[in-house]
Design a protein around this motif. Structure first.
Motif, mmCIF file in Angstrom:
data_model
loop_
_atom_site.group_PDB
_atom_site.id
_atom_site.type_symbol
_atom_site.label_atom_id
_atom_site.label_comp_id
_atom_site.label_asym_id
_atom_site.label_seq_id
_atom_site.Cartn_x
_atom_site.Cartn_y
_atom_site.Cartn_z
ATOM 1 N N ARG A 1 -13.990 4.649 -22.670
ATOM 2 C CA ARG A 1 -13.764 3.427 -21.902
ATOM 3 C C ARG A 1 -12.758 3.718 -20.801
ATOM 4 O O ARG A 1 -11.926 4.617 -20.936
ATOM 5 C CB ARG A 1 -13.289 2.271 -22.802
ATOM 6 N N ASN A 2 -12.836 2.938 -19.714
ATOM 7 C CA ASN A 2 -11.876 3.064 -18.621
ATOM 8 C C ASN A 2 -10.782 2.036 -18.846
ATOM 9 O O ASN A 2 -11.022 0.840 -18.713
ATOM 10 C CB ASN A 2 -12.569 2.855 -17.280
ATOM 11 N N MET A 3 -9.610 2.517 -19.196
ATOM 12 C CA MET A 3 -8.502 1.609 -19.508
ATOM 13 C C MET A 3 -7.835 1.123 -18.218
ATOM 14 O O MET A 3 -8.037 1.690 -17.149
ATOM 15 C CB MET A 3 -7.487 2.312 -20.403
ATOM 16 N N VAL A 4 -7.025 0.096 -18.377
ATOM 17 C CA VAL A 4 -6.326 -0.510 -17.245
ATOM 18 C C VAL A 4 -4.836 -0.163 -17.352
ATOM 19 O O VAL A 4 -4.260 -0.201 -18.443
ATOM 20 C CB VAL A 4 -6.552 -2.039 -17.255
ATOM 21 N N VAL B 1 -3.092 4.540 -25.610
ATOM 22 C CA VAL B 1 -3.760 3.423 -24.940
ATOM 23 C C VAL B 1 -2.876 2.855 -23.845
ATOM 24 O O VAL B 1 -1.641 2.962 -23.890
ATOM 25 C CB VAL B 1 -4.158 2.287 -25.928
ATOM 26 N N THR B 2 -3.537 2.296 -22.841
ATOM 27 C CA THR B 2 -2.814 1.547 -21.815
ATOM 28 C C THR B 2 -3.562 0.247 -21.560
ATOM 29 O O THR B 2 -4.789 0.192 -21.650
ATOM 30 C CB THR B 2 -2.664 2.341 -20.500
ATOM 31 N N ASP B 3 -2.776 -0.799 -21.287
ATOM 32 C CA ASP B 3 -3.333 -2.079 -20.850
ATOM 33 C C ASP B 3 -2.265 -2.763 -20.004
ATOM 34 O O ASP B 3 -1.254 -2.138 -19.654
ATOM 35 C CB ASP B 3 -3.804 -2.930 -22.047
ATOM 36 N N ARG B 4 -2.481 -4.036 -19.691
ATOM 37 C CA ARG B 4 -1.534 -4.723 -18.814
ATOM 38 C C ARG B 4 -0.121 -4.790 -19.409
ATOM 39 O O ARG B 4 0.861 -4.937 -18.679
ATOM 40 C CB ARG B 4 -2.027 -6.148 -18.476
ATOM 41 N N THR B 5 -0.001 -4.632 -20.745
ATOM 42 C CA THR B 5 1.334 -4.731 -21.362
ATOM 43 C C THR B 5 2.084 -3.395 -21.370
ATOM 44 O O THR B 5 3.266 -3.367 -21.668
ATOM 45 C CB THR B 5 1.247 -5.247 -22.811
ATOM 46 N N GLY B 6 1.406 -2.287 -21.067
ATOM 47 C CA GLY B 6 2.103 -1.001 -21.020
ATOM 48 C C GLY B 6 1.318 0.124 -21.674
ATOM 49 O O GLY B 6 0.175 -0.065 -22.094
ATOM 50 N N TYR B 7 1.955 1.284 -21.752
ATOM 51 C CA TYR B 7 1.398 2.461 -22.424
ATOM 52 C C TYR B 7 1.957 2.528 -23.826
ATOM 53 O O TYR B 7 3.110 2.190 -24.057
ATOM 54 C CB TYR B 7 1.854 3.764 -21.749
ATOM 55 N N ARG B 8 1.168 3.004 -24.785
ATOM 56 C CA ARG B 8 1.679 3.211 -26.131
ATOM 57 C C ARG B 8 0.717 4.080 -26.931
ATOM 58 O O ARG B 8 -0.417 4.315 -26.507
ATOM 59 C CB ARG B 8 1.844 1.874 -26.863
ATOM 60 N N TYR B 9 1.181 4.531 -28.089
ATOM 61 C CA TYR B 9 0.291 5.118 -29.083
ATOM 62 C C TYR B 9 0.019 4.059 -30.140
ATOM 63 O O TYR B 9 0.936 3.372 -30.584
ATOM 64 C CB TYR B 9 0.922 6.368 -29.709
ATOM 65 N N ASP B 10 -1.243 3.927 -30.539
ATOM 66 C CA ASP B 10 -1.637 2.879 -31.476
ATOM 67 C C ASP B 10 -2.553 3.479 -32.543
ATOM 68 O O ASP B 10 -3.384 4.340 -32.245
ATOM 69 C CB ASP B 10 -2.375 1.774 -30.696
#
Ligand code: MD3
Ligand code: FE
Length: 203
Positions: free
Chosen positions: A37-40, A60-69
């Motif tokens: 998937r193309n993350m934001v 993962v990255t999304d509008r809330t930031g980068y993290r490991y999940d």
């Protein structure tokens, strides 16, 4: 060619070739369960590189930031287990580069199509920067950009091809790096694509 980038780094040309069949079969299994998937980015940009992960933790990255999940947010399930062929290649490469105790707990899988790029960045979401990062290139060749500790430092360009494994440790670990826009081309059996597996101990 083993130490051209400084202590703790290694360019292991062709190191993944013996395991290529198993790696490609394992990659297919992983992305059947956690698709690319193309993350934001936090800034709202859709990344040109498509991503998946395997192992206990995924980037993962999304509008809330980068993290490991631990959870793949696309499918709401844990990431697929890290395939044995992936883990064994990563630990063997790390050992070759002088890191005999490397235990990866995250594998980010990047998929580049022609034109896709990864702009200069540092990898700073991991806890222990003494742990190396192991990168495996498959498919189309790419130009790796390798800079210094400041964004504006001059960059070296390194060509990486199918089967190359790079280990980044020591003083290189926090250097800026990126991938130039992928050139058009076709790799036998894989097509118009480059895959990169990035193994980390995130902690
Ligand atoms: C050098 N990926 O996912 S991996 C990334 O080819 C990333 O997809 C690139 O950068 C790719 O974060 C390059 C190699 C890599 C990873 C981390 C590094 C090189 C590095 C950290 C410091 C210096
Ligand atoms: Fe990176």
């Amino acid at each position: 060619s083993k130490d051209i980038l400084g202590a703790g780094t290694a360019v292991l040309a062709g190191f993944a070739l013996d395991a290529e069949e198993e790696l490609l079969a394992s990659l297919k299994d992983v992305v059947e369960r956690s698709p690319f998937r193309n993350m934001v980015t936090p800034g709202g940009f859709r990344m040109s590189v498509a991503m998946s992960n395997c192992g206990p933790l995924g980037w993962v990255t999304d509008r809330t930031g980068y993290r490991y999940d631990q959870i793949d947010p696309e499918v709401n399930r844990p990431w697929p287990a890290m395939p044995r062929a992936f883990r064994e290649l990563a630990t063997a490469a790390a050992e070759e580069a002088g890191f005999p105790n490397f235990v990866p707990d995250a594998c980010l899988i990047n998929r580049y199509e022609p034109g896709a790029r990864l702009s200069l960045h540092q990898d700073k979401n991991e806890r222990d920067f003494t742990q190396p990062i192991v990168s495996v290139s498959l498919g189309l060749p790419a130009t790796f950009l390798f800079g210094g500790l400041e964004r504006g430092d001059k960059t070296q360009r390194i060509q990486v091809i199918h089967g190359d494994v790079l280990v980044w440790g020591g003083s290189a670990r926090l250097c800026y790096h990126g991938i130039a826009p992928l050139k058009e081309g076709e790799y036998p059996r894989l097509g118009r694509v480059r895959y990169n597996l990035t193994f980390r101990n995130v902690g």
